[in-house]
Design a protein around this motif. Structure first.
Motif, PDB file in Angstrom:
ATOM      1  N   UNK A 141       0.825  -1.201   0.000  1.00  0.00           N
ATOM      2  CA  UNK A 141       0.000   0.000   0.000  1.00  0.00           C
ATOM      3  C   UNK A 141       0.867   1.262   0.000  1.00  0.00           C
ATOM      4  N   UNK A 142       1.912   1.256   0.826  1.00  0.00           N
ATOM      5  CA  UNK A 142       2.801   2.423   0.915  1.00  0.00           C
ATOM      6  C   UNK A 142       3.591   2.619  -0.376  1.00  0.00           C
ATOM      7  N   UNK A 143       3.855   1.526  -1.090  1.00  0.00           N
ATOM      8  CA  UNK A 143       4.631   1.625  -2.331  1.00  0.00           C
ATOM      9  C   UNK A 143       3.793   2.095  -3.506  1.00  0.00           C
ATOM     10  N   UNK A 144       2.471   1.949  -3.409  1.00  0.00           N
ATOM     11  CA  UNK A 144       1.589   2.287  -4.525  1.00  0.00           C
ATOM     12  C   UNK A 144       1.164   3.746  -4.404  1.00  0.00           C
ATOM     13  N   UNK A 145       2.053   4.655  -4.827  1.00  0.00           N
ATOM     14  CA  UNK A 145       1.783   6.080  -4.708  1.00  0.00           C
ATOM     15  C   UNK A 145       1.956   6.766  -6.054  1.00  0.00           C
ATOM     16  N   UNK A 146       1.428   7.969  -6.135  1.00  0.00           N
ATOM     17  CA  UNK A 146       1.561   8.742  -7.371  1.00  0.00           C
ATOM     18  C   UNK A 146       3.017   9.128  -7.608  1.00  0.00           C
ATOM     19  N   UNK A 147       3.340   9.348  -8.889  1.00  0.00           N
ATOM     20  CA  UNK A 147       4.652   9.880  -9.228  1.00  0.00           C
ATOM     21  C   UNK A 147       4.785  11.287  -8.648  1.00  0.00           C
ATOM     22  N   UNK A 148       6.043  11.731  -8.483  1.00  0.00           N
ATOM     23  CA  UNK A 148       6.292  13.074  -7.964  1.00  0.00           C
ATOM     24  C   UNK A 148       5.889  14.111  -9.007  1.00  0.00           C
ATOM     25  N   UNK A 149       5.694  15.375  -8.588  1.00  0.00           N
ATOM     26  CA  UNK A 149       5.238  16.409  -9.530  1.00  0.00           C
ATOM     27  C   UNK A 149       6.119  16.553 -10.766  1.00  0.00           C
ATOM     28  N   UNK A 150       7.425  16.282 -10.647  1.00  0.00           N
ATOM     29  CA  UNK A 150       8.311  16.411 -11.812  1.00  0.00           C
ATOM     30  C   UNK A 150       8.301  15.166 -12.693  1.00  0.00           C
ATOM     31  N   UNK A 151       7.425  14.187 -12.351  1.00  0.00           N
ATOM     32  CA  UNK A 151       7.333  12.978 -13.169  1.00  0.00           C
ATOM     33  C   UNK A 151       8.206  11.837 -12.707  1.00  0.00           C
ATOM     34  N   UNK A 152       9.055  12.075 -11.697  1.00  0.00           N
ATOM     35  CA  UNK A 152       9.910  11.006 -11.182  1.00  0.00           C
ATOM     36  C   UNK A 152       9.040   9.986 -10.453  1.00  0.00           C
ATOM     37  N   UNK A 153       9.162   8.702 -10.805  1.00  0.00           N
ATOM     38  CA  UNK A 153       8.302   7.692 -10.165  1.00  0.00           C
ATOM     39  C   UNK A 153       8.531   7.592  -8.660  1.00  0.00           C
ATOM     40  N   UNK A 154       7.496   7.192  -7.945  1.00  0.00           N
ATOM     41  CA  UNK A 154       7.618   6.911  -6.527  1.00  0.00           C
ATOM     42  C   UNK A 154       8.687   5.851  -6.334  1.00  0.00           C
ATOM     43  N   UNK A 155       9.553   6.036  -5.330  1.00  0.00           N
ATOM     44  CA  UNK A 155      10.620   5.066  -5.068  1.00  0.00           C
ATOM     45  C   UNK A 155      11.928   5.402  -5.752  1.00  0.00           C
ATOM     46  N   UNK A 156      11.980   6.539  -6.443  1.00  0.00           N
ATOM     47  CA  UNK A 156      13.221   6.995  -7.084  1.00  0.00           C
ATOM     48  C   UNK A 156      13.536   8.394  -6.559  1.00  0.00           C
ATOM     49  N   UNK A 157      14.775   8.575  -6.079  1.00  0.00           N
ATOM     50  CA  UNK A 157      15.153   9.884  -5.537  1.00  0.00           C
ATOM     51  C   UNK A 157      16.627  10.171  -5.836  1.00  0.00           C
ATOM     52  N   UNK A 158      16.996  11.454  -5.736  1.00  0.00           N
ATOM     53  CA  UNK A 158      18.382  11.859  -6.008  1.00  0.00           C
ATOM     54  C   UNK A 158      19.114  12.070  -4.698  1.00  0.00           C
ATOM     55  N   UNK A 159      20.275  11.442  -4.556  1.00  0.00           N
ATOM     56  CA  UNK A 159      21.102  11.573  -3.364  1.00  0.00           C
ATOM     57  C   UNK A 159      22.192  12.604  -3.657  1.00  0.00           C
ATOM     58  N   UNK A 160      22.016  13.819  -3.143  1.00  0.00           N
ATOM     59  CA  UNK A 160      22.954  14.902  -3.468  1.00  0.00           C
ATOM     60  C   UNK A 160      24.345  14.653  -2.906  1.00  0.00           C
ATOM     61  N   UNK A 161      24.445  14.041  -1.747  1.00  0.00           N
ATOM     62  CA  UNK A 161      25.750  13.818  -1.125  1.00  0.00           C
ATOM     63  C   UNK A 161      26.652  12.950  -1.998  1.00  0.00           C
ATOM     64  N   UNK A 162      26.060  11.865  -2.546  1.00  0.00           N
ATOM     65  CA  UNK A 162      26.852  10.937  -3.359  1.00  0.00           C
ATOM     66  C   UNK A 162      26.716  11.188  -4.850  1.00  0.00           C
ATOM     67  N   UNK A 163      25.854  12.158  -5.234  1.00  0.00           N
ATOM     68  CA  UNK A 163      25.606  12.438  -6.641  1.00  0.00           C
ATOM     69  C   UNK A 163      25.141  11.176  -7.377  1.00  0.00           C
TER      70      UNK A 163
END
Length: 199
Positions: A141-163
């Motif tokens: 249930x927690x995994x089944x979410x809308x994509x982020x406003x910029x179109x990035x799918x739920x469960x995908x994120x950018x890690x700035x520290x490690x680039x």
């Protein structure tokens, strides 16, 4: 043990013998003969629904889990004072007509209800309707979410520290993470996990 089924006809499908049965409520149901003889199936499904209604609405059990699920579902879609309304009713998500009453909800429950499962919409942009809902674990249930406003799918994120781009998923209480230099690789990994875990 009460049975509401009467055999009308029998037919083979491969090596399996099936019975077409008439239920006392008027519906017909096709069942494996050995399930009928063993008493494993005793109605078209109406008996189970009646028991759920009785369990959930009598003897002071109006605060049962199913009643709570139904009430919360309606509130999310119709009450602007609920915190998460903007994710549901505020986006135009509605509860179908047959689920507006508790009895209608019980009579048209998706198959597979268990006390430890949650009601989830397959299409997160679709309404609450038996054809769009299923019973799933909390992690699904927690995994089944809308994509982020910029179109990035739920469960995908950018890690700035490690680039790096991170693909992550939690399923049955276990979390998986993988890191990629390219965003599309992270997206592809998350989509592969969605398919693997039927999310």
């Amino acid at each position: 043990m009460e049975t509401r089924l009467t055999v009308i006809s029998e037919s083979y499908e491969g090596k399996r013998l099936y019975c077409l049965c008439q239920c006392s409520c008027g519906n017909q149901k096709r069942v494996l003969k050995h399930h009928f003889l063993s008493g494993g199936i005793r109605s078209c499904g109406c008996l189970r629904k009646e028991k759920l209604i009785k369990m959930s609405t009598t003897h002071g059990k109006s605060k049962s889990r199913l009643n709570s699920i139904w009430s919360n579902m309606k509130s999310r879609c119709s009450n602007p004072n609920v915190d998460c309304y903007h994710h549901y009713g505020g986006r135009g998500i509605k509860v179908c007509g047959e689920w507006l009453t508790f009895e209608g909800f019980i009579n048209n429950l998706p198959e597979g209800y268990q006390e430890d499962l949650e009601l989830d919409r397959r299409d997160v942009d679709g309404d609450y309707h038996p054809d769009n809902c299923r019973w799933v674990t909390r992690s699904v249930n927690c995994s089944n979410k809308r994509d982020k406003p910029d179109g990035t799918p739920n469960g995908v994120s950018y890690n700035t520290r490690d680039d790096l781009w991170k693909a992550s998923i939690t399923f049955n209480g276990k979390r998986k993470n993988k890191y990629f230099k390219d965003k599309q690789d992270a997206v592809n990994q998350r989509l592969a996990w969605n398919k693997e875990y039927n999310i």
